[in-house]
Design a protein around this motif. Structure first.
Motif, short mmCIF file in Angstrom:
data_model
loop_
_atom_site.label_atom_id
_atom_site.label_comp_id
_atom_site.label_asym_id
_atom_site.label_seq_id
_atom_site.Cartn_x
_atom_site.Cartn_y
_atom_site.Cartn_z
N SER A 64 0.82 -1.21 0.00
CA SER A 64 0.00 0.00 0.00
C SER A 64 0.85 1.26 0.00
CB SER A 64 -0.91 0.00 1.23
OG SER A 64 -0.13 -0.07 2.40
N GLY A 65 2.16 1.10 0.20
CA GLY A 65 3.02 2.26 0.32
C GLY A 65 3.24 2.65 1.77
N ARG A 66 2.42 2.11 2.64
CA ARG A 66 2.58 2.41 4.06
C ARG A 66 3.87 1.79 4.57
NH1 ARG A 66 1.19 0.72 9.18
NH2 ARG A 66 0.54 -1.34 8.50
N LEU A 182 3.57 1.89 15.77
CA LEU A 182 2.42 1.37 16.51
C LEU A 182 1.34 0.84 15.60
CD1 LEU A 182 2.12 4.24 19.16
CD2 LEU A 182 3.23 2.01 19.43
N SER A 183 1.53 0.99 14.31
CA SER A 183 0.53 0.57 13.34
C SER A 183 -0.79 1.31 13.57
CB SER A 183 0.30 -0.95 13.41
OG SER A 183 -0.38 -1.41 12.28
N GLY B 222 -5.68 -6.86 1.94
CA GLY B 222 -6.04 -5.99 3.05
C GLY B 222 -5.16 -4.78 3.19
N ASP B 223 -4.33 -4.52 2.20
CA ASP B 223 -3.46 -3.36 2.28
C ASP B 223 -3.64 -2.47 1.06
OD1 ASP B 223 -1.87 -3.10 4.66
OD2 ASP B 223 -1.03 -5.04 4.14
N ALA B 224 -4.85 -2.04 0.83
CA ALA B 224 -5.17 -1.06 -0.22
C ALA B 224 -4.29 -1.23 -1.45
CB ALA B 224 -5.03 0.37 0.31
N GLN B 225 -4.41 -2.40 -2.06
CA GLN B 225 -3.43 -2.79 -3.06
C GLN B 225 -3.43 -1.94 -4.32
OE1 GLN B 225 -5.59 -4.74 -1.54
NE2 GLN B 225 -6.67 -6.12 -2.93
N PHE B 226 -4.54 -1.25 -4.56
CA PHE B 226 -4.59 -0.51 -5.81
C PHE B 226 -4.58 1.01 -5.60
CE2 PHE B 226 -5.89 -4.51 -7.74
CZ PHE B 226 -5.17 -4.46 -8.91
N GLY B 227 -4.08 1.69 -6.61
CA GLY B 227 -4.15 3.13 -6.64
C GLY B 227 -3.17 3.87 -5.75
N SER B 244 10.31 2.77 -7.72
CA SER B 244 9.06 2.02 -7.85
C SER B 244 8.41 1.88 -6.49
CB SER B 244 9.35 0.65 -8.45
OG SER B 244 9.82 -0.21 -7.43
N PRO B 245 7.09 1.98 -6.44
CA PRO B 245 6.37 1.93 -5.16
C PRO B 245 6.42 0.57 -4.49
CG PRO B 245 5.04 2.93 -6.90
CD PRO B 245 6.24 2.32 -7.55
N ALA B 246 7.59 0.03 -4.45
CA ALA B 246 7.81 -1.17 -3.64
C ALA B 246 6.82 -2.27 -3.95
CB ALA B 246 7.76 -0.82 -2.16
#
Lengths: 257, 257
Positions: A64-66, A182-183, B222-227, B244-246
């Motif tokens: 997600s980039g997080r 801490l997420s 579960g980790d907002a995979q798109f956009g 690249s966004p990992a």
DNA sequence: CGCACTGTTGATCAACGTCAAAACATGTGG
DNA sequence: CCACATGTTTTGACGTTGATCAACAGTGCG
């Protein structure tokens, strides 16, 4: 190669002997700025790192980039890092001046097998302790619990170093990094801190400096502290009938792995 | 004292040599039932434990009465436990027959300092790896992400042991224990599993046995995979413009501590 | 059969993430 | 000095996620 800082009695902090002091001649010191990658200098083999001042964060970036901070490394802490291994954590400085002592493992043979092996155990053990504390924090159910446990752990660490109970604690990183550790979201971290302030568990001197007002409550807040009138353990509660509901069940494990 | 199980080629699993096999003569084997305390037998000093079969959970009980599983110990895993140390984790069997090899550290001197020290490092390192994987899971934002990462980690472990990609995976513990490990409620665990089933990422053979259908998606769901069209790192994103966004940022670290 | 435990599903509500905006601090250049 | 830019921290409004309470199905056992 810089000589090791001598142990000056009465020095402010962190100058107690660290576990790696016996091999300090093997180390080199480097300084990093905020956001700089600490472990990507062209080291030939695996190395050990010890934070002298500042903070380093070891993290993965999710799809997600997080950013997820897996390990927060404070002054005095040590960690190991492979050279070019696939899947290794990214390590970057979380403060603007972060100075690090680097111990290349290749030089480790010089000190003998026994010492090398027991230092390896030491390094792994220290990491395991940090991880366990982190799990203890991440496992809390609520944001209040996580944040309280985090601050309480900082205070406990500070107390262990100085030898006396800590009242004033410096939050070592920004709210953003706290959130990644801490997420939680940054906003929730901020809100939770003001909530803790309003509940009189902490008091702010600056946004980064706080006083611990009620450490006891801080370590247990956010975990439904009242009314365990009769909670049913599903099974495996081979509690001898009158077992107290674990009133003193906090405090994290230290020497077990 | 039972002799060690010999390594039989073609044996179903876990019978590859474990790290402590060189000191297997020092060990005794014990069997425990569901809920039994594993580490409270009157051991005089600290010991190492290795799960032969079954599952052990190492946990703390929070002030709310909720149990938090800090470490889930599966067959082949080893951990250290102090004898009577204050603040040590509780360790209990999570399956009805859990057999454990116990290595008292007091007998460790016999094998020499070098071996003892490097085994210590081994034990600590193994614990650190488990902890890191756990943090990776607990750090996920959503229940779907936690559960997916958990199953994916089980599959990866199974694959590492058998040497081939795992499709069929057995959930080693009950939903309750999964909940305590993932810091979720039982209901959410159950709902999330059916959600994963409906998304065709896993398929159930029995409530405890699943087939991995899409491991790739499982590890990142579960980790907002798109956009992540253009996500702004607040600072410290000294990413050389076109970083690249990992996309391949999962997969956990192994040899670093 | 009842009983205990496991697993699932539904309804409700609080907690937290997200989006948005503003206050505050700090530094830079005119 | 101000104007401006950047980064940190805080606060508000709103929608979603997940915990809680409750009920029920499946299973093994005495």
């Amino acid at each position: 190669m810089r000589p090791t800082v001598p142990v000056i009695p009465g020095n402010t902090a962190i100058e107690k002997v660290h576990p790696l002091h016996v091999i300090d001649e093997l180390a080199t010191t480097k300084r990093f700025h905020l956001g700089e990658d600490i472990c990507s200098g062209g080291y030939v083999g695996p190395s050990w790192f010890r934070i002298i001042s500042g903070v380093a964060k070891r993290c993965v970036t999710l799809s997600s980039g997080r950013q997820q901070i897996v390990d927060l490394v404070l002054p005095g802490d040590i960690f190991a890092h492979p050279a070019n291994e696939r899947g290794a954590l990214g390590v970057e400085a979380a403060t603007d001046v972060t100075s690090v002592a680097i111990y290349p493992c290749s030089r480790l043979r010089r000190v003998g097998d026994v010492l090398a092996a027991s230092l390896s155990a030491e390094v792994a053990c220290a990491s395991a302790r940090r991880y366990q504390a982190h799990i203890h924090i991440l496992g809390r159910a609520t944001a209040l619990g996580k944040t309280g446990a985090f601050i309480s752990a900082l205070a406990e660490r500070s107390a262990r170093e100085s030898g006396q109970p800590a009242v004033q604690v410096t939050l070592p990183v920004s709210r953003y990094d706290m959130a990644d550790y801490l997420s939680l979201s940054v906003e929730t971290v901020s809100r939770t801190l003001t909530e803790l302030k309003q509940r009189r568990l902490i008091a702010f001197l600056t946004p980064r400096t706080i006083n611990i007002v009620d450490n006891e409550a801080l370590a247990t807040c956010g975990d439904a502290q009242f009314g365990p009138s009769e909670w049913q353990g599903h099974h495996s509660s081979l509690s001898p009938v009158g077992a107290s509901p674990a009133k003193t069940a906090r405090r994290m494990a230290s020497a077990s792995l």
